[in-house]
Structure formats: structure tokens, C-alpha cells
Design an enzyme around this catalytic site. Structure first.
Site, PDB file in Angstrom:
ATOM      1  N   GLN A 160      -7.906   6.793  -6.762  1.00  0.00           N
ATOM      2  CA  GLN A 160      -7.076   8.121  -5.953  1.00  0.00           C
ATOM      3  C   GLN A 160      -6.403   8.669  -7.451  1.00  0.00           C
ATOM      4  OE1 GLN A 160      -4.070   6.878  -3.311  1.00  0.00           O
ATOM      5  NE2 GLN A 160      -4.622   8.848  -2.282  1.00  0.00           N
ATOM      6  N   TRP A 215     -10.202   2.062  -5.641  1.00  0.00           N
ATOM      7  CA  TRP A 215      -9.329   3.411  -5.140  1.00  0.00           C
ATOM      8  C   TRP A 215      -7.682   3.132  -5.572  1.00  0.00           C
ATOM      9  CZ3 TRP A 215     -10.147   7.976  -3.865  1.00  0.00           C
ATOM     10  CH2 TRP A 215      -9.322   8.716  -3.096  1.00  0.00           C
ATOM     11  N   GLU A 260      -3.775  14.403   0.738  1.00  0.00           N
ATOM     12  CA  GLU A 260      -3.926  13.291   1.731  1.00  0.00           C
ATOM     13  C   GLU A 260      -2.806  13.362   2.669  1.00  0.00           C
ATOM     14  OE1 GLU A 260      -5.115   9.357   0.682  1.00  0.00           O
ATOM     15  OE2 GLU A 260      -4.284   8.684   2.283  1.00  0.00           O
ATOM     16  N   HIS A 278      -7.270  -5.795   1.597  1.00  0.00           N
ATOM     17  CA  HIS A 278      -6.129  -5.078   1.186  1.00  0.00           C
ATOM     18  C   HIS A 278      -5.006  -5.511   2.074  1.00  0.00           C
ATOM     19  CE1 HIS A 278      -3.902  -1.802  -0.403  1.00  0.00           C
ATOM     20  NE2 HIS A 278      -4.059  -0.949   0.701  1.00  0.00           N
ATOM     21  N   SER A 280       0.817  -1.214   0.064  1.00  0.00           N
ATOM     22  CA  SER A 280       0.006  -0.030   0.095  1.00  0.00           C
ATOM     23  C   SER A 280       0.695   1.379   0.151  1.00  0.00           C
ATOM     24  CB  SER A 280      -0.945  -0.160   1.286  1.00  0.00           C
ATOM     25  OG  SER A 280      -2.024   0.738   1.012  1.00  0.00           O
ATOM     26  N   LYS A 298       4.487   2.116  -2.329  1.00  0.00           N
ATOM     27  CA  LYS A 298       5.137   3.333  -2.984  1.00  0.00           C
ATOM     28  C   LYS A 298       6.460   3.422  -2.445  1.00  0.00           C
ATOM     29  CE  LYS A 298       0.504   5.418  -1.792  1.00  0.00           C
ATOM     30  NZ  LYS A 298      -0.357   4.938  -2.545  1.00  0.00           N
TER      31      LYS A 298
END
Ligand code: MCU
Length: 393
Positions: free
Chosen positions: A227, A280, A235, A316, A181, A185
Site C-alpha cells: 500500500q 500489503w 481507499e 492480521h 491496522s 494508524k
């Protein structure tokens, strides 16, 4: 978050989704040789640092490390200031030291492979990611003023420490990085900017990870809640403030997209773990980025060093057993030197997206001629292994 339906995949994408050509320099010159690719990769690195990630500092004046009680304490000194951080190492119950390892950005969310040590990197301690108030909060900022390469920088310092601390019993030539998640990144950026990492495993990294900004914008434009850059900068503080100008106006002005961030990993190992069940995360955007990025591994003669797997819907960051064999193939090839089948390119049960690749990747991938430039190249394209001693980001 909404469950996906197949109807999402067949809408006509008419937004600007053509991605920047990996094989054309900003000057318009073409990438023809592997040495040219090394120069183009350096150009992409500079563009990403300028417009999205913030500057990767040069190697610091000193990195010292000590090992005790399964804790690797790393002290970095630069510009007259010092910080210490202390990843913990979980050793496998099988295998022989020095062990291969995975650096987990905030731990790992994949199963621990047999014989592999896990180095737990507390990335939030290096650079916080709570919300907008996290800008500049964390140890990284004691030494440096810029923001979002902090975790990748921390991974680079862990690699420095491993190389000089035999007591830690980690083989520095067999280290992967993984995270899920938001930390996926981070894993992707770490793999892109640390060439000593031999295998990068971003998991469900979504927007700002393996998604492209352009395709994510087009998905939202077509009515699916995904997103995008303009949302992500509100965010959290994952990207530099320089990125805001692109995120708030048009991501099409970016001279890169995240297929090129992934391309910085080539020809080293990259295994992207995704799922299609959470809108998302922009699985369609990730897919477009993946097929586009794969042209770079193909051009470098290492197509099977990069693979991607988009599983069916699941919670997730839980890891479905359907992806275990694929993960094993990448771990065994890159951390244990085995000859495994890593030719993996699939989306939920073999489902193929309806939009042709040409929409995103309208370039013809060249077959790069070995060498041929003034700078030369040390990559071993065919084997997919990185230059062993280089630490240049
Ligand atoms: C997929 O990563 C992020 C996502 O970008 C955020 O919008 C959401 O708030 O959190 C995700 C995440 O890190 O979940 C653990």
C-alpha cells in the site's frame, strides 16, 4: 495479499528512500540541544498537520465528564456547539485503583495485561472510515471542519475526562494507547499528539502508520504489492485532503515522513508490534522507518524507550504468543514503573534486513546537549518519561 519470501528483502532499493533528517530544521539549522529538539518536534507537528493530518484544534472551551455503569460520558463544548461520546471501561480483576489503562482505538487487539483497565474508544463514531464517502462524517465534524486528527483529538478529550473524574478510577499518569491496522494508524497519531500518553502501541499499522511513504513507494516500484500514499488516499479518509497533492505527485516532496511522526512520541514509550507475513502492510517500509526513528530516541538519551518487534507470519491483528514477553516488558515499565528490559529490535526470528540503514537514514544522530535553548525543555530524556502536566500537542 501475498506471503513474503526472503527474496523481497534483498532486492536493490534504488528508489528515493532517503528520509528527511530529524536533526536538521527546515531552515537548515542543526538540532544540537534538547531544547532544539522541542522546537524541531513542534516544526514536525506543524508540517504533519499542514500536509497530511489536518489541524489539531486548540483545547476546547469546556470538557465535562460523568461516570456511571462503567461508562465515561464526555461532553465537549466549543464555539457554541456540543458533542457527547461515551467510552466504556473494562476493569481488571486484579490490582488497585486508580488503575493504569490502555485507550483502545476501536478496542485493542493485544491481550489485556493484568492489572490494567481498558478504555474502549469508538473511533468510528468520532470520525467514520468506511471509504471516500466518510469524509466529514462523525461527531468530531460537528465541532471542527478538519478531518483526520479526529481520533487523536478524541483521545485527548478522554485524557481530560480521566484527569477530572476520580470515579472512573484511572491513573492519568499511566495511560497507554493501542489499536491495530487502520486503528494502529490512529494509535500512532494519538501517541504523537497527546503528550500525556506514556506508552504508544501501534499494531500492524502498515502504510499511513509506522511505514514511511517513501520506502513504500520504492517497494511497489520494485514489484511487490504494497500500500502506498497514492492508493491510500483513494481507499479512505484517514488523511487530510491537503495530503492528496503529495500522494498523487511525489511523496519525496513531503518535508517529513512517518519516522518523524514516530519521533514526536520520543522520549516517551513506543512499542511497535508488526509482522513480516503480509506484503500489503509494507513490513520492509516499517522496518526502515523504525531504525530511522530510533535515532531520535538515541539522541534524546532514551534508546530503550522505543522498541519494535516484527513477528513471523500470522493472521492480521491476531497477537502471537512470541511477542507476549516483549509486550509485558513495555507494559511493566511504563504502566507499572518496573525496571524491565525493553531493548527490543527484532524482525521474524531475529532475521535482519539486507539493506543498510544508511540508505534510509543518512544523518549522524547527535547526542543532544541538555537544555540550551530559549524555550527550555521539560522532558526527562534519560528516563523516557513525558512532561507530566503539559497538554500541548
Ligand atoms: C493496515 O490497515 C488497513 C490498510 O491500510 C487498508 O488498506 C486495508 O484495507 O485495511 C487495513 C485494516 O485496517 O485492516 C483491518
Amino acid at each position: 495479499m501475498l506471503a513474503l519470501t526472503h527474496s523481497i528483502w534483498v532486492f536493490a532499493v534504488c528508489f528515493n528512500t532517503a528520509l528527511p533528517d530529524p536533526f536538521t530544521f527546515a531552515s537548515g539549522a542543526k538540532v544540537v540541544t534538547t531544547a532544539d529538539w522541542a522546537c524541531r518536534r513542534a516544526e514536525i507537528s506543524t508540517l504533519l498537520q499542514n500536509d497530511e493530518l489536518g489541524a489539531m484544534p486548540a483545547d476546547p472551551q469546556s470538557v465535562t465528564a460523568s461516570f456511571s455503569g462503567n461508562t465515561l460520558t464526555i461532553t465537549v463544548t466549543d464555539g457554541g456547539k456540543s458533542i457527547s461520546f461515551a467510552p466504556t471501561i473494562t476493569y481488571p480483576s486484579t490490582g488497585t485503583a486508580p488503575f493504569p489503562a490502555i485507550i483502545g482505538i476501536g478496542g485493542i487487539s493485544i491481550p489485556s495485561p493484568a492489572g490494567v483497565a481498558i478504555i474502549n474508544f469508538n473511533n468510528n463514531d468520532m470520525a467514520a472510515q468506511n471509504d471516500q464517502s466518510s469524509r466529514g462524517v462523525g461527531k468530531f465534524f460537528t465541532l471542527y471542519g478538519s478531518a483526520t486528527l479526529a481520533w487523536a483529538w478524541g483521545v485527548r478529550r478522554i485524557m481530560d475526562a480521566i484527569a477530572k473524574t476520580s470515579a472512573a478510577r484511572i491513573d492519568p499518569t499511566r495511560v497507554a494507547v493501542s489499536g491495530c491496522s487502520r486503528n494502529g494508524k490512529g494509535a500512532l497519531v494519538a501517541g504523537a499528539f497527546e503528550p500525556r500518553i506514556v506508552l504508544t502501541i501501534p499494531q500492524e499499522s502498515g502504510s499511513g502508520g509506522t511505514d514511511t511513504w517513501r520506502i513504500s513507494d520504492s517497494i511497489l516500484h520494485n514489484g511487490t504489492s504494497t500500500q502506498t500514499a497514492s492508493e491510500i488516499i483513494q481507499e479512505n479518509v484517514w488523511f487530510s485532503t491537503n495530503f492528496n497533492q503529495f500522494a498523487t505527485t511525489s511523496v519525496n516532496k513531503l518535508p517529513f515522513d512517518h519516522h518523524l511522526l514516530m519521533g514526536m512520541v520520543a522520549p516517551r514509550g513506543l512499542f511497535v508490534i508488526d509482522q513480516v507475513g503480509i506484503d500489503w502492510l509494507g513490513p520492509f517500509s516499517s522496518y526502515g522507518a523504525l531504525v530511522s526513528a530510533h535515532t531520535i530516541w538515541t539522541a534524546l538519551g532514551a534508546p530503550t524507550a522505543m522498541g519494535y518487534s516484527q513477528a513471523a507470519s500470522h493472521n492480521h491483528c491476531s497477537f502471537p504468543s512470541t511477542q507476549q514477553t516483549q509486550l509485558n516488558a513495555f507494559i511493566n515499565k511504563f504502566l507499572f514503573g518496573q525496571s524491565t528490559n525493553t531493548s527490543i529490535a527484532e524482525t521474524a526470528g531475529g532475521y535482519q534486513f539486507a539493506v543498510p540503514n544508511a540508505q534510509w537514514a543518512p544523518w549522524t544522530p547527535p547526542t543532544l546537549v541538555a537544555g540550551g535553548g530559549a524555550s527550555g525543555t521539560t522532558t526527562s530524556a534519560a528516563s523516557g518519561t513525558p512532561p507530566p502536566t503539559s497538554t500541548a500537542a
